[in-house]
Scaffold this motif. Structure first.
Motif, PDB file in Angstrom:
ATOM      1  N   ASP A 219      -4.492  15.163  -2.099  1.00 10.84           N
ATOM      2  CA  ASP A 219      -3.212  15.438  -1.434  1.00 10.84           C
ATOM      3  C   ASP A 219      -3.153  14.763  -0.070  1.00 10.84           C
ATOM      4  O   ASP A 219      -2.138  14.194   0.334  1.00 10.84           O
ATOM      5  CB  ASP A 219      -3.022  16.955  -1.312  1.00 10.84           C
ATOM      6  N   ALA A 220      -4.292  14.811   0.636  1.00  9.58           N
ATOM      7  CA  ALA A 220      -4.337  14.173   1.957  1.00  9.58           C
ATOM      8  C   ALA A 220      -4.198  12.655   1.845  1.00  9.58           C
ATOM      9  O   ALA A 220      -3.500  12.007   2.633  1.00  9.58           O
ATOM     10  CB  ALA A 220      -5.644  14.539   2.656  1.00  9.58           C
ATOM     11  N   VAL A 221      -4.860  12.058   0.823  1.00  6.15           N
ATOM     12  CA  VAL A 221      -4.761  10.600   0.623  1.00  6.15           C
ATOM     13  C   VAL A 221      -3.326  10.210   0.275  1.00  6.15           C
ATOM     14  O   VAL A 221      -2.798   9.214   0.769  1.00  6.15           O
ATOM     15  CB  VAL A 221      -5.746  10.155  -0.472  1.00  6.15           C
ATOM     16  N   GLU A 222      -2.698  11.020  -0.604  1.00  3.38           N
ATOM     17  CA  GLU A 222      -1.310  10.737  -0.978  1.00  3.38           C
ATOM     18  C   GLU A 222      -0.401  10.741   0.245  1.00  3.38           C
ATOM     19  O   GLU A 222       0.403   9.834   0.465  1.00  3.38           O
ATOM     20  CB  GLU A 222      -0.819  11.749  -2.003  1.00  3.38           C
ATOM     21  N   ASP A 223      -0.531  11.805   1.076  1.00  2.67           N
ATOM     22  CA  ASP A 223       0.317  11.906   2.260  1.00  2.67           C
ATOM     23  C   ASP A 223       0.053  10.750   3.228  1.00  2.67           C
ATOM     24  O   ASP A 223       0.985  10.155   3.798  1.00  2.67           O
ATOM     25  CB  ASP A 223       0.079  13.256   2.954  1.00  2.67           C
ATOM     26  N   THR A 224      -1.236  10.449   3.427  1.00  4.65           N
ATOM     27  CA  THR A 224      -1.589   9.372   4.363  1.00  4.65           C
ATOM     28  C   THR A 224      -1.052   8.024   3.873  1.00  4.65           C
ATOM     29  O   THR A 224      -0.477   7.246   4.653  1.00  4.65           O
ATOM     30  CB  THR A 224      -3.108   9.291   4.540  1.00  4.65           C
ATOM     31  N   SER A 225      -1.239   7.727   2.578  1.00  2.00           N
ATOM     32  CA  SER A 225      -0.759   6.453   2.029  1.00  2.00           C
ATOM     33  C   SER A 225       0.757   6.366   2.100  1.00  2.00           C
ATOM     34  O   SER A 225       1.325   5.313   2.469  1.00  2.00           O
ATOM     35  CB  SER A 225      -1.223   6.298   0.577  1.00  2.00           C
ATOM     36  N   GLU A 226       1.454   7.463   1.760  1.00  2.03           N
ATOM     37  CA  GLU A 226       2.918   7.440   1.785  1.00  2.03           C
ATOM     38  C   GLU A 226       3.438   7.187   3.191  1.00  2.03           C
ATOM     39  O   GLU A 226       4.342   6.373   3.404  1.00  2.03           O
ATOM     40  CB  GLU A 226       3.444   8.764   1.231  1.00  2.03           C
ATOM     41  N   ARG A 227       2.859   7.886   4.189  1.00  2.14           N
ATOM     42  CA  ARG A 227       3.314   7.708   5.569  1.00  2.14           C
ATOM     43  C   ARG A 227       3.043   6.273   6.060  1.00  2.14           C
ATOM     44  O   ARG A 227       3.872   5.643   6.716  1.00  2.14           O
ATOM     45  CB  ARG A 227       2.634   8.725   6.488  1.00  2.14           C
ATOM     46  N   ALA A 228       1.873   5.749   5.729  1.00  2.00           N
ATOM     47  CA  ALA A 228       1.499   4.417   6.210  1.00  2.00           C
ATOM     48  C   ALA A 228       2.409   3.341   5.608  1.00  2.00           C
ATOM     49  O   ALA A 228       2.880   2.431   6.313  1.00  2.00           O
ATOM     50  CB  ALA A 228       0.045   4.126   5.872  1.00  2.00           C
ATOM     51  N   VAL A 229       2.660   3.451   4.286  1.00  6.04           N
ATOM     52  CA  VAL A 229       3.508   2.460   3.637  1.00  6.04           C
ATOM     53  C   VAL A 229       4.948   2.568   4.146  1.00  6.04           C
ATOM     54  O   VAL A 229       5.624   1.555   4.420  1.00  6.04           O
ATOM     55  CB  VAL A 229       3.454   2.602   2.112  1.00  6.04           C
ATOM     56  N   ARG A 230       5.438   3.795   4.319  1.00  2.64           N
ATOM     57  CA  ARG A 230       6.805   3.980   4.799  1.00  2.64           C
ATOM     58  C   ARG A 230       6.963   3.395   6.216  1.00  2.64           C
ATOM     59  O   ARG A 230       7.982   2.782   6.540  1.00  2.64           O
ATOM     60  CB  ARG A 230       7.164   5.459   4.766  1.00  2.64           C
ATOM     61  N   THR A 231       5.924   3.635   7.055  1.00  3.63           N
ATOM     62  CA  THR A 231       5.964   3.083   8.419  1.00  3.63           C
ATOM     63  C   THR A 231       6.030   1.551   8.390  1.00  3.63           C
ATOM     64  O   THR A 231       6.782   0.926   9.149  1.00  3.63           O
ATOM     65  CB  THR A 231       4.739   3.543   9.218  1.00  3.63           C
TER      66      THR A 231
ATOM     67  N   LEU B 132       7.203  -0.362   5.952  1.00  3.89           N
ATOM     68  CA  LEU B 132       8.515  -0.787   5.444  1.00  3.89           C
ATOM     69  C   LEU B 132       9.574  -0.695   6.535  1.00  3.89           C
ATOM     70  O   LEU B 132      10.433  -1.584   6.679  1.00  3.89           O
ATOM     71  CB  LEU B 132       8.917   0.057   4.239  1.00  3.89           C
ATOM     72  N   ASP B 133       9.510   0.402   7.312  1.00  2.72           N
ATOM     73  CA  ASP B 133      10.474   0.556   8.411  1.00  2.72           C
ATOM     74  C   ASP B 133      10.291  -0.541   9.462  1.00  2.72           C
ATOM     75  O   ASP B 133      11.272  -1.031  10.051  1.00  2.72           O
ATOM     76  CB  ASP B 133      10.320   1.932   9.062  1.00  2.72           C
ATOM     77  N   ARG B 134       9.012  -0.919   9.687  1.00  2.80           N
ATOM     78  CA  ARG B 134       8.746  -1.960  10.688  1.00  2.80           C
ATOM     79  C   ARG B 134       9.385  -3.280  10.271  1.00  2.80           C
ATOM     80  O   ARG B 134       9.831  -4.056  11.119  1.00  2.80           O
ATOM     81  CB  ARG B 134       7.240  -2.125  10.856  1.00  2.80           C
ATOM     82  N   ASP B 135       9.461  -3.565   8.964  1.00  5.27           N
ATOM     83  CA  ASP B 135      10.085  -4.797   8.479  1.00  5.27           C
ATOM     84  C   ASP B 135      11.563  -4.618   8.154  1.00  5.27           C
ATOM     85  O   ASP B 135      12.182  -5.507   7.555  1.00  5.27           O
ATOM     86  CB  ASP B 135       9.363  -5.286   7.218  1.00  5.27           C
ATOM     87  N   ALA B 136      12.143  -3.468   8.547  1.00  5.52           N
ATOM     88  CA  ALA B 136      13.572  -3.182   8.331  1.00  5.52           C
ATOM     89  C   ALA B 136      13.943  -3.199   6.856  1.00  5.52           C
ATOM     90  O   ALA B 136      15.054  -3.572   6.492  1.00  5.52           O
ATOM     91  CB  ALA B 136      14.429  -4.171   9.122  1.00  5.52           C
TER      92      ALA B 136
ATOM     93  N   GLN C  26       8.797  -9.219  -0.106  1.00  5.67           N
ATOM     94  CA  GLN C  26       8.471  -8.780   1.254  1.00  5.67           C
ATOM     95  C   GLN C  26       8.028  -7.324   1.266  1.00  5.67           C
ATOM     96  O   GLN C  26       7.090  -6.936   1.991  1.00  5.67           O
ATOM     97  CB  GLN C  26       9.689  -8.978   2.163  1.00  5.67           C
ATOM     98  N   ALA C  27       8.688  -6.465   0.451  1.00  5.77           N
ATOM     99  CA  ALA C  27       8.305  -5.053   0.385  1.00  5.77           C
ATOM    100  C   ALA C  27       6.904  -4.894  -0.204  1.00  5.77           C
ATOM    101  O   ALA C  27       6.086  -4.102   0.291  1.00  5.77           O
ATOM    102  CB  ALA C  27       9.330  -4.276  -0.431  1.00  5.77           C
ATOM    103  N   LEU C  28       6.589  -5.621  -1.263  1.00  5.72           N
ATOM    104  CA  LEU C  28       5.255  -5.559  -1.844  1.00  5.72           C
ATOM    105  C   LEU C  28       4.193  -6.024  -0.859  1.00  5.72           C
ATOM    106  O   LEU C  28       3.103  -5.459  -0.780  1.00  5.72           O
ATOM    107  CB  LEU C  28       5.192  -6.403  -3.117  1.00  5.72           C
ATOM    108  N   SER C  29       4.523  -7.059  -0.103  1.00  6.67           N
ATOM    109  CA  SER C  29       3.576  -7.560   0.899  1.00  6.67           C
ATOM    110  C   SER C  29       3.348  -6.521   1.989  1.00  6.67           C
ATOM    111  O   SER C  29       2.219  -6.338   2.475  1.00  6.67           O
ATOM    112  CB  SER C  29       4.088  -8.865   1.509  1.00  6.67           C
ATOM    113  N   ALA C  30       4.421  -5.844   2.415  1.00  6.65           N
ATOM    114  CA  ALA C  30       4.283  -4.817   3.452  1.00  6.65           C
ATOM    115  C   ALA C  30       3.375  -3.684   2.983  1.00  6.65           C
ATOM    116  O   ALA C  30       2.506  -3.201   3.735  1.00  6.65           O
ATOM    117  CB  ALA C  30       5.669  -4.280   3.840  1.00  6.65           C
TER     118      ALA C  30
END
Length: 636
Positions: free
Chosen positions: A29-41, A43-47, A74-78
């Motif tokens: 659960d912790a890995v899922e949350d950490t991965s989701e937050r990191a990937v979302r961050t 994606l947001d950085r690349d708009a 670009q999303a896959l690369s992010a």
């Protein structure tokens, strides 16, 4: 006792298993949350706001609808930057591209000494191979580098017209950049001279017509102006330049600023050129303009380092002395000032002597009035006949030996200035020289001012009133090559270009027709013209072929003698091989003895065959029929 030990051992393992499962569940659960937050961050950085993230254990799912394939990548690369790419599951859709606007099709045609490079994007429907062939025909000696890309979209409106026009002008500038878009062509290049630049711009604009929007940026080396001249006048008619020259943009800006402050409101054409006597030309001429403004009027002429200033009649002597003294002190040492304050003239007797020359729009020249000697009279008459043509000049001036010694030189200077105009008049009096008229040369006033300043010196006053008329500008009325060919047909009409029997010597009766053709071809300029000679079938074939070649060459020589530029012309003799009538009758033989003028047509490129027979055979080429022709009525 033994049973209790087994139970205890089993319970211990059961509790450990439960604890392990609980720890694993919380870890995942912790890995899922950490991965989701990191990937979302990331994606947001690349708009990439259209993309969303979901996780299932160690797997990271990218979901959403991407606007383009590039955005999906670009999303896959992010996501791959923050988690292992093996864990990223692509569930991204892409927007249907059926309604997307086509890309902007454009081509850059870059021509240099090394060849032609084509860079850009073509519609799929444009025949790429045909484009390369057309360019190779237009510029045969230039290799073509094809760096074009293709996109499968409809051809935009105006694309074909712009592309065809660009290929047609590619050969006219040896170094150029032609940018092609739908309905629009931008051309940057360099011409050999200012006159060539004006001719090229006028020709390009005429050929573009209404179908192509044209942007031109043609540069030319600055001309050498000799003498380097500026002439500024301010009188009852207002402030104006008769001539304006500047060595640099900064110097021109100084001159225009001073002229604006002195009262000029209209647009000023100040030529850039080489030949200035000093780098301080802009500062010096601005001082001179300011001096005329301070005097309230007058004229000042800079001819190289000589400065002639004439104040208005009635100018206050003290003001004149102050302004001229300041100008002499402030000007760079290279300049020499000759300043004149006219004295009020005494009452003039009746019959002030004058010499007048008029040049009518029809071409006739009248010379009348007074001249100071018989030798000066003959000199003026000879000069006018050389400048305007012997048959156009009528001399009625009478000799008056009381005129000043400088009278003859002023008359000749006035006639030379008049020859620069399409029509006009020059009037020479004891105190002044005035020239007026119309011209198709935008630089005529400047050139005449420089001429008179050089011929008359610093102490002579002259007046120039020259009007530029577009209808007289030969560069704005240049016919197309096809129009030239058609107009030669009209000039020849029912007449014939004839030769002395059995020779290549033009008959004296053809002088008028050759004069008219030469006048037209001088206006047509550098066109691909073929002068073709033909004979009838009488005599030996070899002799007829040589005679036709010699006669065509004689016509080309006659045109060259009339100052026609024939470097682009081709002379061909066909002998008896191309009759236009039967050689069995005298009328037919007379029709076959002829000179033709026609445009050189590009030779078609034959289809390439791979059979041995086609390789061994040669493909004959020839000229198209038609064109302008002049017949000769003598025997071969």
């Amino acid at each position: 006792m033994r049973l209790s030990s087994v139970i205890v051992l089993f319970s211990t393992f059961a509790i450990a298993a439960v604890l392990s499962l609980a720890a694993a569940w919380f870890s995942v659960d912790a890995v899922e949350d950490t991965s989701e937050r990191a990937v979302r961050t990331e994606l947001d950085r690349d708009a990439l706001t259209w993309a969303d993230v979901d996780t299932n254990g160690l797997q990271v799912f990218l979901i959403g609808t991407a606007p383009t394939e590039a955005a999906r990548f670009q999303a896959l690369s992010a996501a791959g930057r923050v988690v292992d790419t093996a864990r990223v599951i692509d569930q991204i859709d892409i927007i249907d591209t059926d309604g997307i606007a086509p890309p902007r099709f454009s081509i850059e045609m870059l021509r240099s000494d090394s060849g032609i490079s084509l860079i850009g994007l073509l519609p799929l429907a444009t025949d790429r191979d045909q484009l390369i062939r057309d360019i190779s025909r237009a510029v045969p000696d230039a290799p073509v580098s094809d760096l074009l890309e293709i996109a499968d979209y409809p051809v935009p409106e105006g694309w074909d017209d712009a592309l065809e026009y660009s290929v047609s002008v590619l050969d006219d500038l040896e170094r150029s950049k032609i940018s092609v878009e739908a309905g629009r062509v931008s051309i940057k290049g360099a011409a050999e001279s200012e006159d060539a630049r004006r001719r090229i711009e006028a020709d390009f604009a005429r050929r573009a017509g209404d179908d192509v929007r044209l942007a031109l940026e043609i540069t030319a080396p600055r001309p050498v102006i000799s003498p380097f001249t500026l002439r500024f006048i301010k009188d009852a008619d207002g402030a104006r330049f008769d001539a304006c020259s500047a060595p640099t943009e900064d110097a021109r800006a100084q001159i225009l600023a001073a002229a604006g402050a002195a009262g000029i409101e209209d647009k000023i054409d100040c030529r850039l050129g080489l030949g200035t006597p000093t780098n301080e030309w802009g500062t010096a001429t601005a001082m001179g303009i300011e001096a005329i403004a301070a005097l309230g009027g007058g004229s000042i002429t800079f001819a190289d380092a000589d400065v002639s200033l004439f104040a208005l009649e009635g100018t206050d002597q003290n003001l004149f002395d102050q302004v001229v003294g300041t100008l002499e002190a402030d000007l760079p040492k290279v300049f020499v000032v000759n300043a004149t304050l006219p004295e009020p003239p005494p009452e003039q007797p009746v019959g002030i002597p004058e010499f007048t020359a008029t040049h009518s729009p029809e071409g006739s020249v009248q010379l009348r009035g007074r001249i100071n000697s018989e030798i000066a009279r003959q000199t003026a008459d000879s000069f006018a006949r050389a400048a305007f043509g012997s048959s156009s000049v009528r001399m009625t001036a009478r000799v008056d030996e009381t005129l000043p010694a400088t009278w003859s030189s002023r008359v000749l200077a006035g006639l030379e200035a008049l020859s620069r105009l399409s029509n006009g008049a020059v009037v020479v009096t004891p105190d002044s020289l005035a020239i007026s008229g119309n011209t198709g040369n935008q630089n005529a006033s400047s050139e005449i001012a420089g001429l008179l300043a050089e011929k008359l010196g610093d102490a002579e006053e002259f007046e120039i009133n020259v009007t530029y008329q577009e209808k007289l500008d030969p560069l704005l009325g240049i016919p197309t090559p096809e129009e030239c060919e058609a107009q030669i047909v009209e000039i020849i009409g029912d007449r014939k270009i004839t030769f002395e029997p059995g020779s290549a010597t033009l008959d004296a009766g053809t002088r008028d027709i050759m004069d008219e053709i030469a006048e037209l071809l001088q206006l047509c300029g550098d066109i691909p013209l073929v002068i073709a000679g033909h004979t009838d079938s009488q005599g030996r074939e070899v002799m007829n072929l040589q005679l036709s070649q010699d006669r065509a060459q004689a016509v080309a020589n006659a045109l060259r003698d009339r100052r026609v530029l024939t470097s682009s012309y081709e002379v061909r003799g066909y002998g008896e091989e191309r009759p236009i009538a039967s050689n069995d009758t005298e009328e037919g033989r007379e029709a076959n003895r002829r000179i033709e003028f026609k445009l050189r047509q590009p030779e078609p490129i034959p289809e390439v065959e791979t059979t041995l027979e086609s390789i061994e055979q040669s493909v004959p080429t020839g000229e198209t029929d038609g064109g302008a022709e002049g017949q000769s009525d003598e025997q071969n």
